[in-house]
Design an enzyme around this catalytic site. Structure first.
Site, mmCIF file in Angstrom:
data_model
loop_
_atom_site.group_PDB
_atom_site.id
_atom_site.type_symbol
_atom_site.label_atom_id
_atom_site.label_comp_id
_atom_site.label_asym_id
_atom_site.label_seq_id
_atom_site.Cartn_x
_atom_site.Cartn_y
_atom_site.Cartn_z
ATOM 1 N N ASP A 1 79.847 65.483 46.997
ATOM 2 C CA ASP A 1 78.845 65.081 45.921
ATOM 3 C C ASP A 1 77.562 65.454 46.103
ATOM 4 O O ASP A 1 76.632 64.422 46.117
ATOM 5 C CB ASP A 1 79.300 63.765 45.615
ATOM 6 C CG ASP A 1 78.733 63.438 44.157
ATOM 7 O OD1 ASP A 1 78.643 64.342 43.159
ATOM 8 O OD2 ASP A 1 78.650 62.200 43.872
ATOM 9 N N GLU B 1 69.865 64.139 42.339
ATOM 10 C CA GLU B 1 70.432 62.854 42.368
ATOM 11 C C GLU B 1 70.425 62.252 43.838
ATOM 12 O O GLU B 1 70.182 61.042 43.875
ATOM 13 C CB GLU B 1 71.974 62.805 41.988
ATOM 14 C CG GLU B 1 73.003 61.451 42.310
ATOM 15 C CD GLU B 1 74.234 61.828 41.769
ATOM 16 O OE1 GLU B 1 74.737 62.749 41.413
ATOM 17 O OE2 GLU B 1 74.904 60.699 42.098
ATOM 18 N N GLU C 1 86.692 59.034 37.932
ATOM 19 C CA GLU C 1 85.834 57.863 37.766
ATOM 20 C C GLU C 1 85.852 57.355 36.230
ATOM 21 O O GLU C 1 84.862 57.426 35.493
ATOM 22 C CB GLU C 1 84.474 58.475 37.917
ATOM 23 C CG GLU C 1 83.964 59.022 39.268
ATOM 24 C CD GLU C 1 82.646 59.550 39.562
ATOM 25 O OE1 GLU C 1 82.119 59.930 38.590
ATOM 26 O OE2 GLU C 1 82.396 59.370 40.708
HETATM 27 C C1 GCV Z 1 78.570 62.513 35.745
HETATM 28 C C2 GCV Z 1 78.903 61.353 41.185
HETATM 29 C C3 GCV Z 1 77.610 61.086 40.393
HETATM 30 C C4 GCV Z 1 78.048 60.589 38.748
HETATM 31 C C5 GCV Z 1 78.688 61.864 38.059
HETATM 32 C C6 GCV Z 1 79.840 62.442 39.007
HETATM 33 C C7 GCV Z 1 80.341 63.744 38.406
HETATM 34 O O1 GCV Z 1 79.936 60.468 41.097
HETATM 35 O O2 GCV Z 1 77.152 59.737 41.016
HETATM 36 O O3 GCV Z 1 76.887 60.080 38.426
HETATM 37 O O4 GCV Z 1 79.079 61.597 36.822
HETATM 38 O O5 GCV Z 1 79.544 62.540 40.333
HETATM 39 O O6 GCV Z 1 79.851 64.470 38.724
HETATM 40 O O7 GCV Z 1 81.259 63.463 37.412
#
Ligand code: GCV
Length: 714
Positions: free
Chosen positions: A394, A422, A320
């Protein structure tokens, strides 16, 4: 009257007293589970007063001082008087003796040095002892950290009204590392945080805010021994996380480490793998480049000069937008080991996240971590820990355990749970995650045959791996009550308790929390516990049952948007739903598990229905064990989920007058919003499936008005 001086002063005094006492007993959630309200049961109070007359602390380390301070504060609140203090070897009936293996001298009764030494660095003993004919109590650890944990346990015994004759305890935490991971950014925002801004006031540090100590107290009280203070997304513009490694920020880190140290909490930070490039304009961050290696070694030296007990680095690499070793043609072991080498002379640890994306396998995220890391098992240095999220995706409301845990028998592993909600309703919906975590921890991975539960793998108990444990993505923010939703504090509490002892039952943890946070009225304890314990299933019912996952909107992960997620995630089409991950007909993800687990998931006869759509693509007419069709089950669970939220509201309303009005109203307001949120989900999902399948609800509840209302959510 008021023109005369004395009555004016008196009036002022009365007003001030009211203000101060209302602040002291304000039930705004700030004290969380460390409320220490007076014990009302007179006979219990007398029993406790007799057993806690005087305090004798052997030793004066900062952590022992914290233990002493907490004990005095707790006893003053619970027993309604200041406890006396004695020094040296003068003791008497009702003396509580605090100490460690090194400091307890002759006044340790039956608690011997060798016994304390066997406890490990964080374990403790709470034991009534007879010294010189006096009935006393020893609270001691091998180290002062253990003693501190013992003190919190002792206060918990009183808070939950355990009689004096049942106070004996001897505990060692299952997991050596018990960390919270903050996703806090240096600009004050929090990624996936819903309880205000970061609790770390970055612009004001190194000036310390009193809140830091209270936060450290909360964490220590549940056994947390490490805190990663910043977001794993470190390279992103604006968030500025990479700056923490620059020299001007070191005093801020040093100050935070200093605030946490007296509570036994070590400071860790998330770092960008490409830091040499970002910070010092290197041309490369290649882990095999000697200059890059030196840069990291120098950086580690610089940090440890200021913070000798610094914990180490948490790294999100090649994921990411965060750079990593793959960019330089190297693998994750090369990357992690380079950092490990830099930290090794200081006994620091690299925690390397398994949450990676790999374009080669982009059509199924679930497969990726295993494919990347399995070939590296055995290649990671002994101060590297691979940290994997509980599931392969996730933090969905339900996922199977990640196959990384059974695949990496020669590596140190850490489990990452998400305390912040989340994907489970942020701070609007009540979704208590302890039962979910418990299910993961009890899952038998078959890594080394039957009995290889996840809890044994991450604690090291299965095969003696060294540094292992559990991390939780924090749900704490700058909101006065820490977690936004007052009941979301239970998730933080439960996380710590499970990290300490994964054998604890969800019910035991829950009731303990309610007693500490709301008091011991049995109706209150029963009502809130039931609400908490049923809330995960309820949330799942109105969002994404049967393991389908990812029905939420991109971005906020809060509202429904099933259509957009179909292609990549739940594979819903006009005929059926679910992702075929079997080896026979699907993408073979299931084969990443040991054979016993893989075959259980792959067979429709044995796959638990909670995971059905994670592993199988099935027609809407498929019959579940209940005899219902899949589509009818989807409709029904969504209707049931809304009704269950309404029942929660009714349950909560029975507590009016039994608990404080402040938290009562706060929770009630959120529960009402939760009804609306659940209805939104119900209508969006049911409409989606009705439109896709053309199969009506057998109970005729799909109101056309709802259907047209629900559509615009997309
Ligand atoms: C910290 C998911 C979440 C992101 C998070 C990522 C991760 O993609 O939506 O916000 O980023 O996981 O755990 O690194």
């Amino acid at each position: 009257m008021l023109q005369h001086g004395i009555p004016k002063v008196r009036l002022l005094f009365v007003i001030l007293t009211i203000l101060i006492s209302s602040r002291l007993f304000a039930e705004d959630g700030y004290e969380a589970w460390l409320r220490y309200r007076p014990i009302e049961d007179k006979s219990l109070l007398n029993e406790y007063r007799g057993a806690a007359v005087c305090l004798n602390v052997q030793g004066d380390t900062p952590i022992l001082k914290s233990a002493q301070k907490e004990l005095c504060r707790g006893l003053a609140g619970l027993l309604g008087h200041e406890i006396g203090q004695s020094t040296g070897t003068t003791t008497g009936n009702g003396t509580i003796i605090l100490g460690t293996a090194a400091t307890l001298g002759s006044i340790s009764g039956s608690v011997g040095k060798s016994e304390l030494k066997q406890l490990g660095p964080d374990g403790y003993i709470i034991r009534p002892v007879l010294i010189g004919g006096h009935q006393e109590l020893v609270i001691a650890g091998q180290t002062d950290r253990g003693t501190l944990y013992g003190v919190y346990q002792f206060l918990r015994l009183m808070q939950t009204h355990v009689p004096v004759n049942k106070w004996t305890r001897k505990e060692t935490p299952a997991n050596p590392l018990r960390l919270v991971n903050h996703w806090d950014n240096l600009n004050g925002t929090v990624e996936r945080g819903y309880a205000g801004d970061s609790i770390f006031y970055w612009d004001q540090l190194p000036k310390l805010d009193p809140r830091y100590e209270d936060y450290a107290r909360l964490l220590a009280s549940i056994g947390i021994n490490g805190c990663v203070v910043n977001n794993v997304n470190t390279a992103k513009d604006g968030l500025q996380g990479w700056r923490l490694l620059t020299t001007p920020w070191l005093p801020k880190l040093k100050a935070l480490a200093g605030a946490m140290r007296p509570y036994g909490i070590r400071l860790y930070i998330s770092v960008s793998f490409t830091s040499p490039v970002i910070i010092d304009k290197f041309k490369t961050a290649d882990p095999l480049d000697p200059a890059v290696n030196k840069w990291w070694a120098d950086k580690a030296d610089e940090i440890y000069r200021e913070i000798p007990d610094f914990g180490g680095f948490l790294v999100k690499a090649d994921s990411e937008g965060e750079g990593g070793p793959l960019e330089y043609g190297r693998n994750h072991a090369d990357g992690a080991n380079m950092l490990a080498k830099a930290l090794k002379p200081h006994q620091g640890t690299v925690i390397w996240r398994a949450f990676v994306y790999d374009v080669k396998n982009a059509n199924d995220r679930a497969k990726q971590a295993y494919l990347n890391f399995k070939p590296l098992d055995g290649l990671l240095q002994d101060n590297v820990i691979l940290q994997s999220k509980n599931g392969p995706m996730d933090f969905q409301v339900r996922e199977p355990v990640s196959p990384v845990f059974s695949a990496m028998g020669k590596s140190n592993l850490m489990l990452e749970l998400q305390i912040t909600q989340e994907y489970t309703g942020h701070v609007t919906d009540l979704c208590y995650l302890v039962p979910q975590w418990k299910e993961y921890l009890e899952f038998d991975t078959y890594a080394k045959g039957e009995g290889s539960t996840l809890k044994k793998i991450v604690s090291g108990a299965l095969d003696g791996r060294k540094s292992a444990g559990i991390a939780g993505v924090s749900n704490v923010g700058s909101d006065r009550n820490w977690t936004g939703h007052p009941l979301a504090q239970a998730n933080l509490y439960g996380f710590g308790r499970l990290a300490w002892n994964p054998d604890l039952s969800s019910t035991a943890i829950t009731e303990e929390w309610v007693q500490m946070a709301f008091g011991n009225d049995p109706t209150v304890v029963r009502t809130i516990s039931e609400m908490l314990l049923n809330s995960w299933r309820t949330y799942e019912n109105y969002t994404s049952p049967l393991g389908a996952g990812f029905m939420c909107r991109e971005g906020d992960h809060f509202n429904p948007d099933p259509a957009k997620r179909a292609q990549k995630y739940h594979h819903s089409d006009t005929k059926g739903v679910g992702f075929d991950r079997t080896g026979q007909t699907g993408d073979g993800y299931a084969r990443e598990y040991p054979q016993a687990v893989a075959s259980r998931f792959e067979s429709l006869a044995t796959c638990p229905e909670d995971y059905l759509l994670f592993f199988h693509h099935l027609p809407y007419t498929y019959r579940l064990k209940s005899g219902k069709t899949l589509i009818q089950h989807i409709y029904d669970t969504h209707f049931d989920g809304v009704e269950q939220v309404k029942q929660m509201v009714d349950s909560w309303k029975t507590l009016e007058g039994r608990i404080d009005q402040e938290r009562y109203q706060n929770v009630l307001d959120r529960l009402k919003m939760q009804i609306a949120h659940a209805e939104l989900w119900r209508d969006a999902i049911n409409t989606y499936y009705f439109q896709l399948s053309g199969i009506p609800d057998a109970k005729h509840r799909l109101d056309p008005a709802l259907i047209s209302e629900a559509v615009p959510i997309q």
